[in-house]
Enzyme design. Structure first.
Site, PDB file in Angstrom:
ATOM      1  N   GLU A 228       0.886  -1.171   0.000  1.00 30.91           N
ATOM      2  CA  GLU A 228       0.000   0.000   0.000  1.00 30.91           C
ATOM      3  C   GLU A 228       0.915   1.209   0.000  1.00 30.91           C
ATOM      4  O   GLU A 228       1.599   1.467   0.994  1.00 30.91           O
ATOM      5  CB  GLU A 228      -0.911  -0.068   1.235  1.00 30.91           C
ATOM      6  CG  GLU A 228      -2.150   0.767   1.070  1.00 30.91           C
ATOM      7  CD  GLU A 228      -1.914   2.209   1.424  1.00 30.91           C
ATOM      8  OE1 GLU A 228      -1.551   2.991   0.516  1.00 30.91           O
ATOM      9  OE2 GLU A 228      -2.074   2.545   2.600  1.00 30.91           O
ATOM     10  N   GLU A 352       3.830  12.803  -4.523  1.00 32.15           N
ATOM     11  CA  GLU A 352       3.108  12.800  -3.249  1.00 32.15           C
ATOM     12  C   GLU A 352       3.821  13.760  -2.293  1.00 32.15           C
ATOM     13  O   GLU A 352       4.981  13.550  -1.944  1.00 32.15           O
ATOM     14  CB  GLU A 352       3.104  11.377  -2.671  1.00 32.15           C
ATOM     15  CG  GLU A 352       2.188  11.240  -1.482  1.00 32.15           C
ATOM     16  CD  GLU A 352       2.066   9.794  -1.004  1.00 32.15           C
ATOM     17  OE1 GLU A 352       3.068   9.065  -1.028  1.00 32.15           O
ATOM     18  OE2 GLU A 352       0.946   9.410  -0.607  1.00 32.15           O
TER      19      GLU A 352
HETATM   20  P1  NDP Z   1       9.128   4.617   4.129  1.00 32.48           P
HETATM   21  O1  NDP Z   1       8.550   3.872   3.004  1.00 32.48           O
HETATM   22  O2  NDP Z   1      10.590   4.855   4.169  1.00 32.48           O
HETATM   23  O3  NDP Z   1       8.749   3.934   5.546  1.00 32.48           O
HETATM   24  C1  NDP Z   1       7.660   3.060   5.741  1.00 32.48           C
HETATM   25  C2  NDP Z   1       8.102   1.859   6.578  1.00 32.48           C
HETATM   26  O4  NDP Z   1       9.087   1.122   5.853  1.00 32.48           O
HETATM   27  C3  NDP Z   1       8.754   2.230   7.911  1.00 32.48           C
HETATM   28  O5  NDP Z   1       8.450   1.272   8.887  1.00 32.48           O
HETATM   29  C4  NDP Z   1      10.224   2.189   7.551  1.00 32.48           C
HETATM   30  O6  NDP Z   1      11.060   1.997   8.678  1.00 32.48           O
HETATM   31  C5  NDP Z   1      10.262   0.981   6.651  1.00 32.48           C
HETATM   32  N1  NDP Z   1      11.434   0.940   5.781  1.00 32.48           N
HETATM   33  C6  NDP Z   1      12.225   1.958   5.354  1.00 32.48           C
HETATM   34  N2  NDP Z   1      13.228   1.504   4.574  1.00 32.48           N
HETATM   35  C7  NDP Z   1      13.084   0.168   4.503  1.00 32.48           C
HETATM   36  C8  NDP Z   1      13.811  -0.893   3.860  1.00 32.48           C
HETATM   37  N3  NDP Z   1      14.878  -0.636   3.124  1.00 32.48           N
HETATM   38  N4  NDP Z   1      13.381  -2.149   4.016  1.00 32.48           N
HETATM   39  C9  NDP Z   1      12.281  -2.416   4.745  1.00 32.48           C
HETATM   40  N5  NDP Z   1      11.566  -1.489   5.398  1.00 32.48           N
HETATM   41  C10 NDP Z   1      11.945  -0.196   5.270  1.00 32.48           C
HETATM   42  O7  NDP Z   1       8.387   5.987   4.192  1.00 32.48           O
HETATM   43  P2  NDP Z   1       8.906   7.310   4.929  1.00 32.48           P
HETATM   44  O8  NDP Z   1       8.512   7.104   6.300  1.00 32.48           O
HETATM   45  O9  NDP Z   1      10.312   7.651   4.676  1.00 32.48           O
HETATM   46  O10 NDP Z   1       8.085   8.425   4.135  1.00 32.48           O
HETATM   47  C11 NDP Z   1       8.537   8.857   2.859  1.00 32.48           C
HETATM   48  C12 NDP Z   1       7.371   9.102   1.941  1.00 32.48           C
HETATM   49  O11 NDP Z   1       6.652   7.890   1.746  1.00 32.48           O
HETATM   50  C13 NDP Z   1       6.317  10.053   2.493  1.00 32.48           C
HETATM   51  O12 NDP Z   1       6.670  11.376   2.303  1.00 32.48           O
HETATM   52  C14 NDP Z   1       5.120   9.620   1.707  1.00 32.48           C
HETATM   53  O13 NDP Z   1       5.155  10.185   0.435  1.00 32.48           O
HETATM   54  C15 NDP Z   1       5.270   8.128   1.599  1.00 32.48           C
HETATM   55  N6  NDP Z   1       4.532   7.388   2.649  1.00 32.48           N
HETATM   56  C16 NDP Z   1       3.371   6.787   2.325  1.00 32.48           C
HETATM   57  C17 NDP Z   1       2.637   6.171   3.316  1.00 32.48           C
HETATM   58  C18 NDP Z   1       1.350   5.500   3.036  1.00 32.48           C
HETATM   59  O14 NDP Z   1       0.475   5.531   3.865  1.00 32.48           O
HETATM   60  N7  NDP Z   1       1.213   4.842   1.904  1.00 32.48           N
HETATM   61  C19 NDP Z   1       3.066   6.148   4.696  1.00 32.48           C
HETATM   62  C20 NDP Z   1       4.331   6.758   4.938  1.00 32.48           C
HETATM   63  C21 NDP Z   1       5.023   7.351   3.930  1.00 32.48           C
HETATM   64  P3  NDP Z   1      11.787   3.251   9.378  1.00 32.48           P
HETATM   65  O15 NDP Z   1      10.749   4.158   9.854  1.00 32.48           O
HETATM   66  O16 NDP Z   1      12.528   2.627  10.475  1.00 32.48           O
HETATM   67  O17 NDP Z   1      12.654   3.853   8.304  1.00 32.48           O
END
Ligand code: NDP
Length: 450
Positions: A228, A352
Protein backbone atom coordinates in the site's frame (compact mmCIF):
# COMPACT_ATOMS: atom_id res chain seq x y z
CA UNK A 1 22.02 1.08 20.70
CA UNK A 2 19.26 3.32 21.99
CA UNK A 3 17.36 6.05 20.19
CA UNK A 4 15.05 8.87 21.23
CA UNK A 5 11.39 9.16 20.28
CA UNK A 6 10.19 12.79 19.96
CA UNK A 7 6.86 14.57 20.28
CA UNK A 8 6.56 16.38 16.90
CA UNK A 9 4.45 19.18 18.43
CA UNK A 10 7.07 20.13 21.04
CA UNK A 11 10.26 18.45 19.79
CA UNK A 12 10.64 17.06 23.33
CA UNK A 13 11.85 13.49 23.93
CA UNK A 14 9.08 11.15 25.08
CA UNK A 15 10.88 7.79 25.15
CA UNK A 16 14.31 6.24 24.93
CA UNK A 17 14.22 2.79 23.31
CA UNK A 18 16.61 -0.03 22.48
CA UNK A 19 17.06 -0.51 18.75
CA UNK A 20 16.77 -4.03 17.37
CA UNK A 21 19.30 -5.27 14.82
CA UNK A 22 19.61 -8.35 12.61
CA UNK A 23 20.20 -10.69 15.57
CA UNK A 24 17.05 -9.53 17.41
CA UNK A 25 15.11 -9.80 14.15
CA UNK A 26 16.21 -13.39 13.67
CA UNK A 27 15.25 -14.17 17.29
CA UNK A 28 11.78 -12.65 16.81
CA UNK A 29 11.25 -14.63 13.60
CA UNK A 30 12.33 -17.80 15.44
CA UNK A 31 9.82 -17.08 18.25
CA UNK A 32 7.05 -16.52 15.71
CA UNK A 33 8.01 -19.70 13.86
CA UNK A 34 7.94 -21.73 17.07
CA UNK A 35 4.52 -20.31 18.00
CA UNK A 36 2.96 -21.03 14.59
CA UNK A 37 2.08 -24.76 14.85
CA UNK A 38 0.07 -24.26 18.04
CA UNK A 39 -1.57 -21.00 16.93
CA UNK A 40 -2.76 -22.38 13.59
CA UNK A 41 -4.53 -25.25 15.36
CA UNK A 42 -6.38 -23.10 17.93
CA UNK A 43 -10.06 -23.86 17.31
CA UNK A 44 -11.77 -21.10 15.30
CA UNK A 45 -14.15 -20.26 18.15
CA UNK A 46 -11.25 -19.91 20.59
CA UNK A 47 -9.21 -17.76 18.22
CA UNK A 48 -12.28 -15.57 17.75
CA UNK A 49 -12.67 -15.25 21.53
CA UNK A 50 -9.03 -14.14 21.87
CA UNK A 51 -9.38 -11.51 19.15
CA UNK A 52 -12.62 -10.27 20.74
CA UNK A 53 -10.86 -9.98 24.07
CA UNK A 54 -8.12 -7.96 22.39
CA UNK A 55 -10.77 -5.70 20.79
CA UNK A 56 -12.40 -5.16 24.19
CA UNK A 57 -9.05 -4.39 25.83
CA UNK A 58 -8.33 -1.80 23.13
CA UNK A 59 -11.74 -0.24 23.83
CA UNK A 60 -11.01 -0.16 27.54
CA UNK A 61 -7.64 1.51 26.87
CA UNK A 62 -8.88 3.94 24.21
CA UNK A 63 -7.89 7.07 26.08
CA UNK A 64 -4.44 5.76 26.98
CA UNK A 65 -3.70 4.54 23.44
CA UNK A 66 -5.08 7.75 21.91
CA UNK A 67 -2.80 9.86 24.11
CA UNK A 68 0.21 7.71 23.18
CA UNK A 69 -0.64 8.13 19.48
CA UNK A 70 -1.34 11.85 19.81
CA UNK A 71 1.99 12.55 21.54
CA UNK A 72 4.05 10.31 19.29
CA UNK A 73 2.57 11.34 15.92
CA UNK A 74 1.43 14.85 16.88
CA UNK A 75 -2.19 13.92 16.07
CA UNK A 76 -5.22 15.87 17.33
CA UNK A 77 -6.46 13.94 20.34
CA UNK A 78 -10.02 13.81 18.99
CA UNK A 79 -8.80 12.18 15.78
CA UNK A 80 -6.56 9.79 17.70
CA UNK A 81 -9.56 8.61 19.76
CA UNK A 82 -11.41 7.87 16.53
CA UNK A 83 -8.44 5.94 15.15
CA UNK A 84 -8.13 3.79 18.28
CA UNK A 85 -11.89 3.20 18.06
CA UNK A 86 -11.28 1.84 14.58
CA UNK A 87 -8.49 -0.45 15.84
CA UNK A 88 -11.00 -2.07 18.23
CA UNK A 89 -13.59 -2.38 15.44
CA UNK A 90 -11.01 -4.04 13.19
CA UNK A 91 -10.27 -6.72 15.82
CA UNK A 92 -14.02 -7.24 16.43
CA UNK A 93 -14.57 -7.58 12.68
CA UNK A 94 -11.84 -10.20 12.19
CA UNK A 95 -12.93 -12.07 15.31
CA UNK A 96 -16.30 -12.41 13.59
CA UNK A 97 -14.72 -13.30 10.23
CA UNK A 98 -12.75 -16.33 11.43
CA UNK A 99 -15.52 -18.90 11.02
CA UNK A 100 -16.93 -17.25 7.89
CA UNK A 101 -13.81 -17.60 5.79
CA UNK A 102 -14.37 -21.04 4.33
CA UNK A 103 -13.50 -23.14 1.34
CA UNK A 104 -15.79 -24.86 -1.13
CA UNK A 105 -16.53 -28.28 -2.55
CA UNK A 106 -16.23 -28.71 -6.31
CA UNK A 107 -17.79 -31.69 -8.11
CA UNK A 108 -15.18 -33.43 -10.27
CA UNK A 109 -14.96 -36.81 -11.99
CA UNK A 110 -14.40 -39.73 -9.61
CA UNK A 111 -14.94 -37.79 -6.41
CA UNK A 112 -15.02 -34.31 -5.04
CA UNK A 113 -12.46 -31.58 -4.66
CA UNK A 114 -12.47 -29.45 -1.52
CA UNK A 115 -10.62 -26.21 -0.97
CA UNK A 116 -9.10 -25.19 2.36
CA UNK A 117 -7.76 -21.81 3.48
CA UNK A 118 -4.38 -22.43 5.04
CA UNK A 119 -2.36 -19.84 6.97
CA UNK A 120 0.92 -18.73 5.40
CA UNK A 121 3.15 -19.08 8.46
CA UNK A 122 5.16 -16.16 9.85
CA UNK A 123 4.16 -12.84 8.33
CA UNK A 124 6.27 -9.65 8.42
CA UNK A 125 4.26 -6.46 8.87
CA UNK A 126 6.02 -3.17 8.02
CA UNK A 127 4.06 -0.11 9.06
CA UNK A 128 4.55 3.65 8.52
CA UNK A 129 4.34 6.60 10.91
CA UNK A 130 1.20 8.38 9.71
CA UNK A 131 -1.44 6.03 11.22
CA UNK A 132 0.69 3.65 13.30
CA UNK A 133 -1.94 1.81 15.35
CA UNK A 134 -4.60 1.82 12.64
CA UNK A 135 -2.41 0.44 9.87
CA UNK A 136 -0.89 -2.12 12.26
CA UNK A 137 -4.40 -3.37 13.12
CA UNK A 138 -5.41 -3.63 9.44
CA UNK A 139 -2.61 -6.15 9.04
CA UNK A 140 -2.67 -7.80 12.47
CA UNK A 141 -6.42 -8.51 12.42
CA UNK A 142 -6.60 -10.62 9.23
CA UNK A 143 -3.12 -12.15 9.79
CA UNK A 144 -4.08 -13.50 13.22
CA UNK A 145 -7.59 -14.46 12.13
CA UNK A 146 -6.14 -16.71 9.41
CA UNK A 147 -3.83 -18.44 11.91
CA UNK A 148 -0.52 -16.75 11.07
CA UNK A 149 2.00 -15.53 13.60
CA UNK A 150 3.55 -12.11 13.02
CA UNK A 151 6.62 -9.92 13.39
CA UNK A 152 5.51 -6.29 13.31
CA UNK A 153 7.97 -3.49 12.56
CA UNK A 154 6.50 -0.06 13.29
CA UNK A 155 8.17 3.06 11.86
CA UNK A 156 11.16 4.15 13.88
CA UNK A 157 9.59 7.55 14.51
CA UNK A 158 6.35 6.14 15.95
CA UNK A 159 6.79 2.77 17.70
CA UNK A 160 4.94 3.47 20.95
CA UNK A 161 1.38 2.36 20.16
CA UNK A 162 2.62 -0.90 18.58
CA UNK A 163 4.57 -1.74 21.74
CA UNK A 164 1.46 -1.13 23.87
CA UNK A 165 -0.70 -3.18 21.48
CA UNK A 166 1.73 -6.11 21.84
CA UNK A 167 1.27 -5.96 25.64
CA UNK A 168 -2.52 -5.96 25.21
CA UNK A 169 -2.26 -9.03 22.93
CA UNK A 170 -0.60 -10.94 25.78
CA UNK A 171 -3.13 -9.62 28.29
CA UNK A 172 -5.91 -10.85 26.00
CA UNK A 173 -4.43 -14.35 26.20
CA UNK A 174 -2.87 -14.53 22.73
CA UNK A 175 0.07 -16.86 23.36
CA UNK A 176 3.64 -15.63 23.70
CA UNK A 177 5.45 -15.57 20.33
CA UNK A 178 2.31 -15.06 18.19
CA UNK A 179 2.72 -11.27 18.05
CA UNK A 180 6.28 -9.90 18.10
CA UNK A 181 7.10 -6.21 17.80
CA UNK A 182 10.55 -5.05 16.74
CA UNK A 183 11.65 -1.45 17.11
CA UNK A 184 14.44 -0.72 14.67
CA UNK A 185 15.47 0.78 11.37
CA UNK A 186 13.71 -0.11 8.15
CA UNK A 187 17.02 -0.52 6.38
CA UNK A 188 18.11 -3.15 8.94
CA UNK A 189 15.11 -4.82 10.61
CA UNK A 190 12.76 -4.27 7.66
CA UNK A 191 15.34 -5.43 5.15
CA UNK A 192 16.07 -8.58 7.20
CA UNK A 193 12.37 -9.42 7.39
CA UNK A 194 12.08 -9.04 3.62
CA UNK A 195 14.97 -11.43 2.99
CA UNK A 196 14.40 -13.86 5.87
CA UNK A 197 13.70 -17.40 4.56
CA UNK A 198 11.23 -18.09 7.40
CA UNK A 199 9.02 -15.11 6.60
CA UNK A 200 6.24 -16.19 4.24
CA UNK A 201 4.82 -12.79 3.38
CA UNK A 202 5.51 -9.08 3.78
CA UNK A 203 2.56 -6.74 4.23
CA UNK A 204 3.93 -3.26 3.65
CA UNK A 205 2.56 0.28 3.83
CA UNK A 206 4.86 3.19 2.99
CA UNK A 207 6.61 4.88 0.11
CA UNK A 208 6.67 3.60 -3.48
CA UNK A 209 10.47 3.67 -3.32
CA UNK A 210 10.64 1.23 -0.37
CA UNK A 211 7.75 -0.76 -1.87
CA UNK A 212 9.99 -1.43 -4.86
CA UNK A 213 12.75 -2.68 -2.51
CA UNK A 214 10.22 -4.98 -0.82
CA UNK A 215 9.30 -6.54 -4.17
CA UNK A 216 12.95 -6.94 -5.17
CA UNK A 217 13.97 -8.43 -1.81
CA UNK A 218 10.99 -10.75 -1.70
CA UNK A 219 11.90 -12.25 -5.08
CA UNK A 220 14.77 -14.21 -3.51
CA UNK A 221 12.40 -16.43 -1.52
CA UNK A 222 9.24 -15.93 -3.64
CA UNK A 223 7.54 -14.27 -0.67
CA UNK A 224 3.97 -13.13 -0.89
CA UNK A 225 3.79 -9.36 -0.86
CA UNK A 226 1.02 -6.83 -0.43
CA UNK A 227 1.87 -3.16 -0.91
CA UNK A 228 0.00 0.00 0.00
CA UNK A 229 2.07 2.86 -1.37
CA UNK A 230 0.25 6.15 -1.21
CA UNK A 231 -1.21 8.27 -3.94
CA UNK A 232 -1.96 11.55 -5.61
CA UNK A 233 -5.72 11.37 -5.50
CA UNK A 234 -8.12 13.63 -7.36
CA UNK A 235 -11.12 15.36 -5.82
CA UNK A 236 -13.25 16.14 -8.89
CA UNK A 237 -15.80 18.96 -8.53
CA UNK A 238 -18.35 19.31 -11.36
CA UNK A 239 -20.39 22.47 -11.99
CA UNK A 240 -23.63 20.70 -10.95
CA UNK A 241 -22.24 19.65 -7.52
CA UNK A 242 -23.41 21.02 -4.20
CA UNK A 243 -20.47 23.45 -4.21
CA UNK A 244 -20.95 24.56 -0.60
CA UNK A 245 -20.81 20.96 0.68
CA UNK A 246 -17.90 20.02 -1.56
CA UNK A 247 -15.91 23.09 -0.47
CA UNK A 248 -16.66 22.57 3.21
CA UNK A 249 -15.38 19.00 2.99
CA UNK A 250 -12.38 19.46 0.66
CA UNK A 251 -9.93 21.01 3.19
CA UNK A 252 -10.31 18.04 5.55
CA UNK A 253 -9.66 15.62 2.70
CA UNK A 254 -6.17 17.05 2.21
CA UNK A 255 -5.20 18.82 5.44
CA UNK A 256 -6.32 16.10 7.92
CA UNK A 257 -3.33 14.51 9.66
CA UNK A 258 -1.40 17.51 8.26
CA UNK A 259 -1.77 15.96 4.80
CA UNK A 260 0.24 12.90 5.85
CA UNK A 261 -2.37 10.56 4.46
CA UNK A 262 -1.99 8.23 1.50
CA UNK A 263 -5.63 8.97 0.56
CA UNK A 264 -5.20 12.76 0.67
CA UNK A 265 -7.19 14.36 -2.15
CA UNK A 266 -4.22 16.60 -2.90
CA UNK A 267 -5.31 17.40 -6.48
CA UNK A 268 -8.57 19.34 -6.45
CA UNK A 269 -9.96 19.30 -10.00
CA UNK A 270 -12.60 22.00 -10.53
CA UNK A 271 -14.76 22.56 -13.63
CA UNK A 272 -13.83 25.91 -15.20
CA UNK A 273 -17.41 27.28 -15.15
CA UNK A 274 -17.45 27.22 -11.32
CA UNK A 275 -13.72 27.59 -10.68
CA UNK A 276 -13.71 31.10 -9.15
CA UNK A 277 -16.77 30.48 -6.99
CA UNK A 278 -15.41 27.16 -5.69
CA UNK A 279 -12.00 28.66 -4.92
CA UNK A 280 -13.63 31.40 -2.84
CA UNK A 281 -15.59 28.78 -0.86
CA UNK A 282 -12.53 26.53 -0.48
CA UNK A 283 -10.34 29.30 0.93
CA UNK A 284 -13.12 30.41 3.29
CA UNK A 285 -13.51 26.82 4.58
CA UNK A 286 -9.75 26.36 4.97
CA UNK A 287 -9.55 29.52 7.10
CA UNK A 288 -11.89 27.76 9.56
CA UNK A 289 -9.49 24.87 10.29
CA UNK A 290 -8.35 24.94 13.91
CA UNK A 291 -4.56 24.64 14.09
CA UNK A 292 -2.84 24.12 17.44
CA UNK A 293 -2.01 21.92 20.40
CA UNK A 294 -2.77 18.26 19.53
CA UNK A 295 -3.89 17.66 23.13
CA UNK A 296 -6.71 20.24 22.77
CA UNK A 297 -10.07 18.61 21.95
CA UNK A 298 -10.89 21.35 19.40
CA UNK A 299 -7.67 21.05 17.36
CA UNK A 300 -8.01 19.84 13.78
CA UNK A 301 -4.63 20.57 12.19
CA UNK A 302 -1.30 19.49 13.64
CA UNK A 303 2.45 19.54 12.90
CA UNK A 304 4.36 17.33 10.49
CA UNK A 305 6.18 14.26 11.75
CA UNK A 306 9.78 15.56 11.64
CA UNK A 307 12.05 18.44 10.73
CA UNK A 308 13.38 16.51 7.71
CA UNK A 309 9.85 15.89 6.46
CA UNK A 310 8.97 19.59 6.87
CA UNK A 311 11.89 20.47 4.59
CA UNK A 312 10.63 18.05 1.94
CA UNK A 313 7.12 19.50 2.12
CA UNK A 314 8.45 23.08 1.93
CA UNK A 315 10.39 22.22 -1.23
CA UNK A 316 7.07 21.81 -3.08
CA UNK A 317 5.96 25.42 -2.57
CA UNK A 318 7.75 28.06 -4.57
CA UNK A 319 6.26 31.44 -5.33
CA UNK A 320 3.20 32.93 -3.71
CA UNK A 321 0.39 30.39 -3.10
CA UNK A 322 -3.31 31.20 -3.52
CA UNK A 323 -3.68 30.78 0.23
CA UNK A 324 -1.39 30.18 3.17
CA UNK A 325 -2.87 29.58 6.64
CA UNK A 326 -1.41 30.24 10.08
CA UNK A 327 0.89 27.92 12.01
CA UNK A 328 2.22 28.29 15.55
CA UNK A 329 5.67 29.81 16.07
CA UNK A 330 8.24 28.13 18.27
CA UNK A 331 8.94 24.44 18.69
CA UNK A 332 7.16 21.76 16.66
CA UNK A 333 7.38 20.80 13.00
CA UNK A 334 4.55 23.07 11.85
CA UNK A 335 3.60 23.80 8.27
CA UNK A 336 0.58 25.96 7.33
CA UNK A 337 -2.37 24.79 5.21
CA UNK A 338 -1.40 25.89 1.71
CA UNK A 339 -3.42 26.07 -1.53
CA UNK A 340 -1.68 26.53 -4.88
CA UNK A 341 -2.93 26.76 -8.44
CA UNK A 342 -1.31 24.20 -10.75
CA UNK A 343 -1.42 22.33 -13.98
CA UNK A 344 -1.25 18.55 -13.85
CA UNK A 345 2.30 18.67 -15.23
CA UNK A 346 3.69 20.60 -12.26
CA UNK A 347 5.76 18.74 -9.68
CA UNK A 348 3.17 19.55 -7.00
CA UNK A 349 0.55 17.62 -9.03
CA UNK A 350 2.76 14.65 -9.86
CA UNK A 351 4.54 13.75 -6.61
CA UNK A 352 3.11 12.80 -3.25
CA UNK A 353 3.74 15.82 -0.97
CA UNK A 354 2.50 14.13 2.22
CA UNK A 355 1.92 17.54 3.75
CA UNK A 356 -0.86 20.16 3.94
CA UNK A 357 -0.51 21.45 0.38
CA UNK A 358 -3.43 21.27 -2.07
CA UNK A 359 -3.07 21.83 -5.81
CA UNK A 360 -6.16 23.23 -7.54
CA UNK A 361 -6.42 22.33 -11.24
CA UNK A 362 -9.15 23.54 -13.63
CA UNK A 363 -10.83 21.23 -16.18
CA UNK A 364 -13.22 21.70 -19.14
CA UNK A 365 -15.60 18.74 -19.17
CA UNK A 366 -16.08 15.12 -18.10
CA UNK A 367 -13.55 13.73 -20.59
CA UNK A 368 -10.96 16.28 -19.49
CA UNK A 369 -11.61 15.43 -15.82
CA UNK A 370 -11.06 11.71 -16.48
CA UNK A 371 -7.89 12.41 -18.45
CA UNK A 372 -6.38 14.58 -15.70
CA UNK A 373 -7.51 12.33 -12.82
CA UNK A 374 -5.83 9.33 -14.47
CA UNK A 375 -2.70 11.18 -15.59
CA UNK A 376 -0.64 10.01 -12.60
CA UNK A 377 1.41 6.92 -11.78
CA UNK A 378 -0.71 6.49 -8.63
CA UNK A 379 -4.23 5.06 -8.23
CA UNK A 380 -5.29 4.86 -4.63
CA UNK A 381 -8.31 7.00 -3.90
CA UNK A 382 -10.42 9.96 -5.02
CA UNK A 383 -13.81 11.66 -5.02
CA UNK A 384 -16.47 12.75 -7.49
CA UNK A 385 -18.84 15.59 -6.66
CA UNK A 386 -21.91 15.88 -8.90
CA UNK A 387 -25.72 15.77 -8.63
CA UNK A 388 -25.93 13.69 -11.83
CA UNK A 389 -26.11 10.03 -10.78
CA UNK A 390 -25.22 8.63 -14.21
CA UNK A 391 -22.17 10.89 -14.44
CA UNK A 392 -21.11 9.82 -10.94
CA UNK A 393 -21.20 6.18 -12.02
CA UNK A 394 -19.41 6.86 -15.32
CA UNK A 395 -16.66 8.70 -13.44
CA UNK A 396 -16.41 6.04 -10.74
CA UNK A 397 -15.88 3.37 -13.41
CA UNK A 398 -13.43 5.50 -15.42
CA UNK A 399 -11.09 6.64 -12.66
CA UNK A 400 -8.19 4.24 -12.20
CA UNK A 401 -8.15 4.01 -8.41
CA UNK A 402 -8.95 1.39 -5.80
CA UNK A 403 -11.14 3.41 -3.42
CA UNK A 404 -13.54 6.14 -4.55
CA UNK A 405 -16.34 8.13 -3.00
CA UNK A 406 -19.21 10.06 -4.55
CA UNK A 407 -20.29 13.31 -2.87
CA UNK A 408 -18.05 12.40 0.07
CA UNK A 409 -14.33 12.28 0.80
CA UNK A 410 -14.03 9.06 2.80
CA UNK A 411 -11.83 6.09 1.86
CA UNK A 412 -11.60 3.72 4.78
CA UNK A 413 -14.24 1.46 6.31
CA UNK A 414 -13.64 -1.65 8.39
CA UNK A 415 -15.79 -3.85 6.17
CA UNK A 416 -14.83 -2.60 2.69
CA UNK A 417 -11.68 -3.42 0.68
CA UNK A 418 -8.92 -0.82 0.68
CA UNK A 419 -5.94 -0.69 -1.67
CA UNK A 420 -4.53 0.73 -4.85
CA UNK A 421 -4.30 0.46 -8.61
CA UNK A 422 -1.10 1.18 -10.57
CA UNK A 423 1.90 2.32 -8.48
CA UNK A 424 -0.25 2.72 -5.38
CA UNK A 425 0.39 -0.97 -4.85
CA UNK A 426 -1.63 -4.18 -4.85
CA UNK A 427 -3.53 -6.43 -2.51
CA UNK A 428 -6.45 -5.31 -0.38
CA UNK A 429 -6.68 -4.51 3.31
CA UNK A 430 -9.85 -4.48 5.43
CA UNK A 431 -13.11 -6.30 4.79
CA UNK A 432 -13.25 -9.99 3.95
CA UNK A 433 -10.92 -9.32 0.98
CA UNK A 434 -7.94 -8.87 3.32
CA UNK A 435 -8.19 -12.51 4.36
CA UNK A 436 -7.15 -13.52 0.81
CA UNK A 437 -3.77 -11.90 1.44
CA UNK A 438 -3.06 -13.91 4.60
CA UNK A 439 -4.06 -17.40 3.45
CA UNK A 440 -3.31 -19.86 0.68
CA UNK A 441 -5.98 -21.87 -1.07
CA UNK A 442 -5.32 -25.61 -0.97
CA UNK A 443 -7.27 -27.97 -3.21
CA UNK A 444 -7.75 -31.58 -2.02
CA UNK A 445 -9.29 -34.32 -4.16
CA UNK A 446 -11.24 -37.02 -2.34
CA UNK A 447 -11.97 -40.11 -4.34
CA UNK A 448 -15.47 -41.59 -4.04
CA UNK A 449 -14.52 -44.79 -5.78
CA UNK A 450 -14.51 -47.90 -3.66
P1 NDP B 1 9.13 4.62 4.13
O1 NDP B 1 8.55 3.87 3.00
O2 NDP B 1 10.59 4.86 4.17
O3 NDP B 1 8.75 3.93 5.55
C1 NDP B 1 7.66 3.06 5.74
C2 NDP B 1 8.10 1.86 6.58
O4 NDP B 1 9.09 1.12 5.85
C3 NDP B 1 8.75 2.23 7.91
O5 NDP B 1 8.45 1.27 8.89
C4 NDP B 1 10.22 2.19 7.55
O6 NDP B 1 11.06 2.00 8.68
C5 NDP B 1 10.26 0.98 6.65
N1 NDP B 1 11.43 0.94 5.78
C6 NDP B 1 12.22 1.96 5.35
N2 NDP B 1 13.23 1.50 4.57
C7 NDP B 1 13.08 0.17 4.50
C8 NDP B 1 13.81 -0.89 3.86
N3 NDP B 1 14.88 -0.64 3.12
N4 NDP B 1 13.38 -2.15 4.02
C9 NDP B 1 12.28 -2.42 4.75
N5 NDP B 1 11.57 -1.49 5.40
C10 NDP B 1 11.95 -0.20 5.27
O7 NDP B 1 8.39 5.99 4.19
P2 NDP B 1 8.91 7.31 4.93
O8 NDP B 1 8.51 7.10 6.30
O9 NDP B 1 10.31 7.65 4.68
O10 NDP B 1 8.08 8.42 4.14
C11 NDP B 1 8.54 8.86 2.86
C12 NDP B 1 7.37 9.10 1.94
O11 NDP B 1 6.65 7.89 1.75
C13 NDP B 1 6.32 10.05 2.49
O12 NDP B 1 6.67 11.38 2.30
C14 NDP B 1 5.12 9.62 1.71
O13 NDP B 1 5.15 10.19 0.44
C15 NDP B 1 5.27 8.13 1.60
N6 NDP B 1 4.53 7.39 2.65
C16 NDP B 1 3.37 6.79 2.32
C17 NDP B 1 2.64 6.17 3.32
C18 NDP B 1 1.35 5.50 3.04
O14 NDP B 1 0.48 5.53 3.87
N7 NDP B 1 1.21 4.84 1.90
C19 NDP B 1 3.07 6.15 4.70
C20 NDP B 1 4.33 6.76 4.94
C21 NDP B 1 5.02 7.35 3.93
P3 NDP B 1 11.79 3.25 9.38
O15 NDP B 1 10.75 4.16 9.85
O16 NDP B 1 12.53 2.63 10.48
O17 NDP B 1 12.65 3.85 8.30
Amino acid sequence: MTFTVLNPATEEPIAELEQAGVEETDEAVARAKAAFPAWRTVAPGDRARLLRRLATLVEEHTEELARIESRNVGKPISGARGEIGMVAQVFHYYAGAIDKHFGETIPVAGGVAATFREPLGVVGLIVPWNFPANIASWKLGPALACGNTVVLKPAELTPLSALRLAELCLEAGIPEGVVNVLVGKGSIVGQRLIEHPDIAKIAFTGSTEVGRLVMQGAAGTIKRVTLELGGKSANVIFEDADLERAAASAPYSVFDNAGQDCCARSRILVQKSVYDRFLELLIEATKGIKVGDPADDATEMVPLISAAHRETVASFVDGEPLFRGDAPDGPGFWFPCTIVEATNDDRIAREEVFGPVAAVIPFEDEADAIRIANDTPYGLSGSIWTRDGARALRMARAIEAGVLSVNANTSVRVSTPFGGFKQSGFGRELGMHALEGYSEIKSVFISTES
